[in-house]
Design a protein around this motif. Structure first.
Motif, mmCIF file in Angstrom:
data_model
loop_
_atom_site.group_PDB
_atom_site.id
_atom_site.type_symbol
_atom_site.label_atom_id
_atom_site.label_comp_id
_atom_site.label_asym_id
_atom_site.label_seq_id
_atom_site.Cartn_x
_atom_site.Cartn_y
_atom_site.Cartn_z
ATOM 1 N N ARG A 90 4.291 -19.519 -9.148
ATOM 2 C CA ARG A 90 5.459 -20.079 -9.518
ATOM 3 C C ARG A 90 6.355 -19.566 -8.461
ATOM 4 O O ARG A 90 7.386 -20.325 -8.028
ATOM 5 N N ASP A 91 6.213 -18.433 -7.629
ATOM 6 C CA ASP A 91 7.392 -17.804 -6.886
ATOM 7 C C ASP A 91 6.895 -18.085 -5.381
ATOM 8 O O ASP A 91 7.631 -17.506 -4.507
ATOM 9 N N LEU A 92 5.936 -18.870 -4.948
ATOM 10 C CA LEU A 92 5.629 -19.374 -3.623
ATOM 11 C C LEU A 92 6.525 -20.185 -2.923
ATOM 12 O O LEU A 92 7.250 -21.210 -3.587
ATOM 13 N N ASP A 93 6.913 -19.910 -1.751
ATOM 14 C CA ASP A 93 7.563 -20.915 -0.753
ATOM 15 C C ASP A 93 6.487 -21.191 0.274
ATOM 16 O O ASP A 93 5.534 -20.691 0.403
ATOM 17 N N GLY A 94 7.245 -22.348 1.065
ATOM 18 C CA GLY A 94 6.365 -22.649 2.442
ATOM 19 C C GLY A 94 5.917 -21.430 3.198
ATOM 20 O O GLY A 94 4.768 -21.601 3.522
ATOM 21 N N LYS A 95 6.903 -20.679 3.514
ATOM 22 C CA LYS A 95 6.523 -19.441 4.369
ATOM 23 C C LYS A 95 5.513 -18.583 3.862
ATOM 24 O O LYS A 95 4.582 -18.074 4.641
ATOM 25 N N ALA A 96 5.361 -18.232 2.593
ATOM 26 C CA ALA A 96 4.407 -17.379 1.988
ATOM 27 C C ALA A 96 2.870 -18.137 2.127
ATOM 28 O O ALA A 96 1.945 -17.162 2.356
ATOM 29 N N LEU A 97 2.828 -19.441 2.429
ATOM 30 C CA LEU A 97 1.397 -19.830 2.680
ATOM 31 C C LEU A 97 0.972 -19.446 3.916
ATOM 32 O O LEU A 97 -0.318 -19.706 4.046
ATOM 33 N N ASP A 98 1.794 -19.228 4.924
ATOM 34 C CA ASP A 98 1.138 -18.892 6.127
ATOM 35 C C ASP A 98 0.600 -17.413 6.466
ATOM 36 O O ASP A 98 0.019 -17.139 7.197
ATOM 37 N N ARG A 99 0.719 -16.659 5.183
ATOM 38 C CA ARG A 99 0.280 -15.180 5.480
ATOM 39 C C ARG A 99 -1.232 -15.207 5.452
ATOM 40 O O ARG A 99 -1.837 -15.804 4.726
ATOM 41 N N VAL A 100 -1.801 -14.536 6.343
ATOM 42 C CA VAL A 100 -3.070 -14.222 6.360
ATOM 43 C C VAL A 100 -3.750 -13.287 5.339
ATOM 44 O O VAL A 100 -3.132 -12.307 5.198
#
Length: 169
Positions: free
Chosen positions: A120-130
């Protein structure tokens, strides 16, 4: 539509397919194998839920629902602690026996709710975290979430297929 909305929709499709495959089945149906090496509905749904629980908990830095809400003792399976079904033999598939459709769906729904709370709280930048450096290239959160989504939908579809065969018998 944002990243969280897309992922929420995808994970909701897993839950919908799981419920359609499991609701109203008796334990004998949940444990029927279409042939000696086939997966049961119980194993497929337990496995896809365990993988989602394991991977989302790891990404979120939280304890798995399996342990935190004591589903492990409720299922009381003769498997290694923390087993997710990955690499299970035919004998281990057979060992995944559940007392009811409600138990299986209860665990799935608890994992689904926690997954949605995380997404629910994710954004596009969060998806890049290894999130996993054991692979080459390292696995990002986005890749992990899509991998779980894909794998879970495949297993949910397999469970729906087995149910369809059982209903035609």
């Amino acid at each position: 539509m944002n990243v969280a909305d897309i992922l929420t929709d995808g994970y909701a499709r897993i839950q919908e397919t799981v419920h359609a495959a499991v609701e109203g089945l008796e334990p004998d149906d949940l444990h029927t194998r279409l042939d000696d090496g086939a997966n049961t509905i119980a194993w497929l749904v337990w496995h896809l839920t365990r993988v989602q629980d394991d991977h989302i908990a790891d990404a979120a830095g939280t304890e798995q629902i399996w342990f935190a809400q004591d589903w492990e003792s409720r299922f009381d399976l003769p498997l290694a602690e923390g087993a997710t079904g990955y690499g299970h033999s035919s004998k281990q598939v057979e060992a995944v026996r559940v007392g009811s459709a409600e138990l299986l769906l209860g665990y799935h729904d608890a994992v689904h709710e926690r997954s949605l709370a995380f997404i629910r709280d994710l954004d596009g930048k969060a998806l890049d975290r290894v999130v996993d450096e054991a692979w080459s290239p390292p696995v990002t959160l986005g890749v992990r979430l899509v991998s779980v989504l894909s794998d879970d939908l495949q297993h949910a579809g397999q469970a729906a297929f087995v149910r369809g065969v059982l209903e035609r018998r």
